[in-house]
Motif scaffolding. Sequence first.
Motif, short mmCIF file in Angstrom:
data_model
loop_
_atom_site.label_atom_id
_atom_site.label_comp_id
_atom_site.label_asym_id
_atom_site.label_seq_id
_atom_site.Cartn_x
_atom_site.Cartn_y
_atom_site.Cartn_z
N ARG A 10 0.81 -1.21 0.00
CA ARG A 10 0.00 0.00 0.00
C ARG A 10 0.84 1.27 0.00
O ARG A 10 0.31 2.38 -0.04
N SER A 11 2.14 1.13 0.05
CA SER A 11 3.03 2.29 0.01
C SER A 11 3.00 2.93 -1.38
O SER A 11 3.25 2.27 -2.39
N GLY A 12 2.69 4.23 -1.41
CA GLY A 12 2.66 4.93 -2.69
C GLY A 12 4.00 4.95 -3.38
O GLY A 12 4.09 4.86 -4.61
N THR A 13 5.07 5.08 -2.60
CA THR A 13 6.40 5.14 -3.20
C THR A 13 6.81 3.77 -3.76
O THR A 13 7.44 3.69 -4.81
N SER A 14 6.43 2.70 -3.06
CA SER A 14 6.69 1.36 -3.59
C SER A 14 5.89 1.13 -4.87
O SER A 14 6.39 0.52 -5.84
N TYR A 15 4.65 1.60 -4.87
CA TYR A 15 3.78 1.47 -6.04
C TYR A 15 4.41 2.17 -7.24
O TYR A 15 4.42 1.63 -8.36
N ARG A 16 4.97 3.36 -7.03
CA ARG A 16 5.63 4.07 -8.14
C ARG A 16 6.72 3.21 -8.78
O ARG A 16 6.83 3.13 -10.01
N PRO A 211 1.66 -9.58 -3.38
CA PRO A 211 1.61 -10.79 -2.53
C PRO A 211 1.31 -10.50 -1.07
O PRO A 211 0.81 -11.39 -0.37
N ASP A 212 1.60 -9.28 -0.59
CA ASP A 212 1.34 -8.97 0.81
C ASP A 212 0.04 -8.20 1.02
O ASP A 212 -0.22 -7.71 2.12
N ALA A 213 -0.79 -8.09 -0.03
CA ALA A 213 -2.04 -7.34 0.09
C ALA A 213 -2.95 -8.00 1.10
O ALA A 213 -3.11 -9.23 1.12
N VAL A 214 -3.56 -7.15 1.94
CA VAL A 214 -4.48 -7.67 2.96
C VAL A 214 -5.78 -6.86 2.90
O VAL A 214 -5.83 -5.78 2.37
#
Length: 214
Positions: A10-16, A211-214
């Motif tokens: 859910r991290s926006g920076t990771s998503y980028r 994979p870590d989505a909850v």
Amino acid sequence: MKLVLHGYFRSGTSYRVRLALNWKGLAYETAVVNLVDGGQRAASYLARNPQGLVPALEADGRILTQSPAIIEWIEETWPERPLLPADPYQRARVRAFAAAIGCDIHPIQNLRVMKKLRADHGADQDGATAWARHWIETGFTALEVLAADAGGQGGFIFGDGPSLAEIYLLPQMFNARRFGVDLAAFPRLVAADEAARALPELAAAAPELQPDAV
């Protein structure tokens, strides 16, 4: 080159960074850093990123941090399917659009800021959500104006395909929906978000598919 992305769904920076990697067609492994459980403060992670922030990208054992620097490195290392236009003026405009999100909107409504608001400044969950919504709406109001004359085609903001602008916009749109922002006032941003998420490479980076989505 072996790439390992240390991040949180859910991290926006990771998503980028996922968006940039996917658009370039790069294979990478995912190493989960659970921000809710304090994984970013674990000694093993702090050895990679002393700031205790996500993401960190491991490239053949070398560590890169800070999503803007990581994405610039990806762009320079794999210039095919560019995220920045060739014209220097347009490059500056795309970077400015991205920076408005990365520097001015996102940092003041991320997880650690929201926790600080609740812990030290008396904000309840509704108050913290209202804080985030205010800054997103303020930033989106300006971005909608910037997007209006950016010359994009097919729904995209600049050019006829995704650029750094969409790489930054999609995570912020995800957050806007989480915080209940009324997006009706931002049709240009909504169109860009929809155009980009219609692309399979970018759709695969969505938080709910990790994979870590909850």
